[in-house]
Scaffold this active site. Structure first.
Site, short mmCIF file in Angstrom:
data_model
loop_
_atom_site.label_atom_id
_atom_site.label_comp_id
_atom_site.label_asym_id
_atom_site.label_seq_id
_atom_site.Cartn_x
_atom_site.Cartn_y
_atom_site.Cartn_z
N CYS A 1 0.84 -1.20 0.00
CA CYS A 1 0.00 0.00 0.00
C CYS A 1 0.88 1.26 0.00
O CYS A 1 1.45 1.59 -1.03
CB CYS A 1 -0.96 -0.04 1.18
SG CYS A 1 -2.36 1.11 1.00
N HIS B 1 -3.55 -5.14 0.11
CA HIS B 1 -3.05 -5.70 1.37
C HIS B 1 -3.07 -7.23 1.31
O HIS B 1 -4.04 -7.85 1.76
CB HIS B 1 -3.91 -5.21 2.54
CG HIS B 1 -3.73 -3.77 2.88
ND1 HIS B 1 -2.96 -3.35 3.94
CD2 HIS B 1 -4.23 -2.66 2.30
CE1 HIS B 1 -2.98 -2.03 4.00
NE2 HIS B 1 -3.75 -1.58 3.02
N GLU C 1 -1.61 -9.30 3.17
CA GLU C 1 -1.58 -9.90 4.50
C GLU C 1 -2.96 -10.28 5.02
O GLU C 1 -3.09 -11.18 5.86
CB GLU C 1 -0.88 -8.96 5.49
CG GLU C 1 -1.64 -7.70 5.87
CD GLU C 1 -1.41 -6.52 4.95
OE1 GLU C 1 -1.67 -5.37 5.38
OE2 GLU C 1 -1.00 -6.74 3.79
#
Length: 536
Positions: free
Chosen positions: A382, A508, A510
């Site tokens: 990001c 993102h 994750e």
């Protein structure tokens, strides 16, 4: 008779005992027996969601597929169960009161005086039961944030009391997570705090069926008998939750204690299938038997609270285990630029973390420059991608004043700009590009190789984007914009031509890494870092 069963997890004595991990572990055991399970979190704060909260206040803001900004516990739920959560899985007091007030303004209550009981508690009960309405799930586990006795938690506790009564026997149960402190001076565990906590819960009309006791030392039979006697629970329902080496050990520890067995018994559900934890334990064994250690630098401005980057840390654990390495995270405060250069040369990989605002930006740009010029494996997430674009524009394109409009609205070279649909917004909460968005990768790109496909979907949480007016110049000099959103044409991924592993993503990754399916980007990043370590 209700079709869906409900389990409520409350906490006492102290916060941060791990209600989310206990809820996720129980859910994992029930799922491993073949039951369809989901978990929701009820948060007693008045914010609508954690989207506008400082990470130091609340830790990471986790984003779901449908774009909900939620509590970080939902990340645990997804990582343990490998099942997506949604807007319905996180409810706050802010959402409850907003909904009730909107109904009152519309006249839905037909002139009635709007009160905590029944209107607020009815709204809470409706939100709890949304996930069970279409029989998608056999069991819904609801974690109630905060600690029993907190003023802000009282409406939730009252709603649970009412719902248990309405659902009837064997259709709902309460698990109370509490603390058994060890007094080193007396060299003994103390049960009194738990007794008081259960008493407080009972004063609200709820008697928990199961006690889960957090402890640093083994609980003996005498303590179990004492808790059973004074807290009105069966001895076998006094569950020990001793400190674990890893959160991923907790499902096995809870299985040894019989938490799932006693829960099924209380809910009158079949207990004739042994939990299938083969895949789970394969991961746990790899995690415990890693053969090498890597040092990965995490560059961010919220490093004093590790929960600010919880999903990234867990993604490192997942990817590390499957690469047979233990990942040691080196925390690098991006606001302290002076010492960073001395740290960088010890690292096997660098990750520049997400964030907002201008604080710490120059430290992140310095980290990007080091990774680019020293050929260190790099992953920018990001804001990390945006810092990579700014660094490249300044030092390779020679646009010395290149910047993001977020940091410098008057920059002559806004290589990162505000999306058109963001420019006139007045409200901050829930207005970013959120949730799952499609991305098409170039077939010959490193990203397509990493993913093993060209069409992907990833979760977003940001306002600013790569300015397409600079893409041609970036690509001409070796920064390739290899992934784009097919609807908007916005840049989603970048990579460098002459670098062993340099990747930036606007999304993102994750958020989507789980025990069962570690994210390919983290797998690739750790694999590249392992090679860098071995070739030093």
């Amino acid at each position: 008779m209700a079709d869906t069963k409900y389990i409520f997890v409350t906490g006492g004595v102290s916060s941060s005992l791990g209600k989310g991990i206990i809820a996720a572990s129980l859910a994992k055991l029930l799922q491993a027996r073949g039951y369809k399970v989901t978990i929701q979190k009820l948060d007693p704060y008045i914010n609508i969601d954690p989207g506008t909260l400082n990470p130091y206040e609340h830790g990471e803001c986790f984003v779901t597929e449908d774009g909900a900004e939620t509590d970080l516990d939902l990340g645990h739920y997804e990582r343990f169960l490998n099942v997506n959560t949604s807007q319905a899985n996180n409810v706050t007091t802010g959402k409850i009161y907003q909904s009730v007030i909107d109904k009152e303004r519309r006249g839905d209550f037909l002139g009635k005086t709007v009160q905590v009981i029944p209107h607020i508690t009815n709204e809470i009960k409706e939100r709890i039961q949304i996930l069970g309405q279409d029989n998608t799930y056999d069991i819904v586990i609801t974690e109630i944030g905060g600690t029993v006795g907190d003023i802000e938690s009282l409406p939730y506790i009252e709603a649970v009391r009412q719902l248990k009564w309405e659902l009837g026997e064997h259709n709902a149960l309460v698990i109370h997570l509490t603390l058994i402190p060890y007094l080193s001076a007396a060299k003994e565990l103390k049960t009194k705090p738990t007794q008081h906590s259960v008493k407080t819960l009972m004063e609200s009309g709820i008697s928990p069926e199961i006690l889960v006791c957090r402890t640093e030392h083994q609980i003996n039979d005498d303590i179990r008998n004492k808790l059973a006697l004074f807290c009105n629970v069966k001895k076998e329902a006094v569950i020990q939750s001793i400190d674990a080496e890893s959160i991923y050990d907790v499902p096995n520890l809870m299985a040894e204690e019989g938490l799932d067995t006693i829960a099924l018994k209380k809910l009158n559900l079949k207990d004739d299938v042994v939990p299938n934890l083969e895949k789970w334990n394969f991961f746990v064994n790899k995690l415990k038997n890693a053969t090498e250690e890597l040092s990965i630098g995490l560059v961010g401005k919220y490093v004093d609270l590790q929960d600010s980057y919880k999903s990234i840390l867990e993604s490192f654990i997942h990817a590390g285990a499957y690469n047979d390495v233990k990942v040691n995270v080196v925390w690098i405060n991006s606001e302290e630029e002076d010492h960073n250069e001395t740290i960088f040369h010890k690292l096997d990989g660098l990750l520049v973390a997400p964030g907002f605002g201008e604080r710490g930006v120059e430290g992140k740009i310095a980290a990007v420059e080091y990774a680019r010029t020293h050929k260190v494996p790099f992953l920018g997430i990001c804001l990390g991608l945006q810092m990579a674009v700014i660094e490249f524009s300044r030092n390779v394109l020679k646009l010395a004043e290149a910047d993001s409009e977020e940091m410098n609205a008057g920059t002559p070279h806004p290589v990162i700009g505000l999306m058109e649909d963001q420019k006139d917004l007045k409200q901050m909460g829930g207005t970013m590009r959120l949730g799952a968005w499609d991305c098409e990768l170039q077939s010959n790109s490193k990203l397509a190789e990493i993913y093993g496909k060209t069409k992907i979907s990833e979760r977003h949480r940001h306002r600013y984007e790569v300015n397409n007016n600079y893409v041609a110049d970036l690509e001409k000099h070796g920064m390739l914009c290899t992934g784009r959103n097919p609807q908007t044409g916005l840049v989603e991924t970048i990579e460098l031509e002459n670098h062993p592993w340099f990747v930036g993503v606007q999304f993102h990754p994750e958020y989507k890494s789980t025990v069962a399916t570690p994210h390919p980007l983290f797998l690739g990043f750790i694999e590249a870092s392992k090679k860098f370590y071995q070739n030093r």
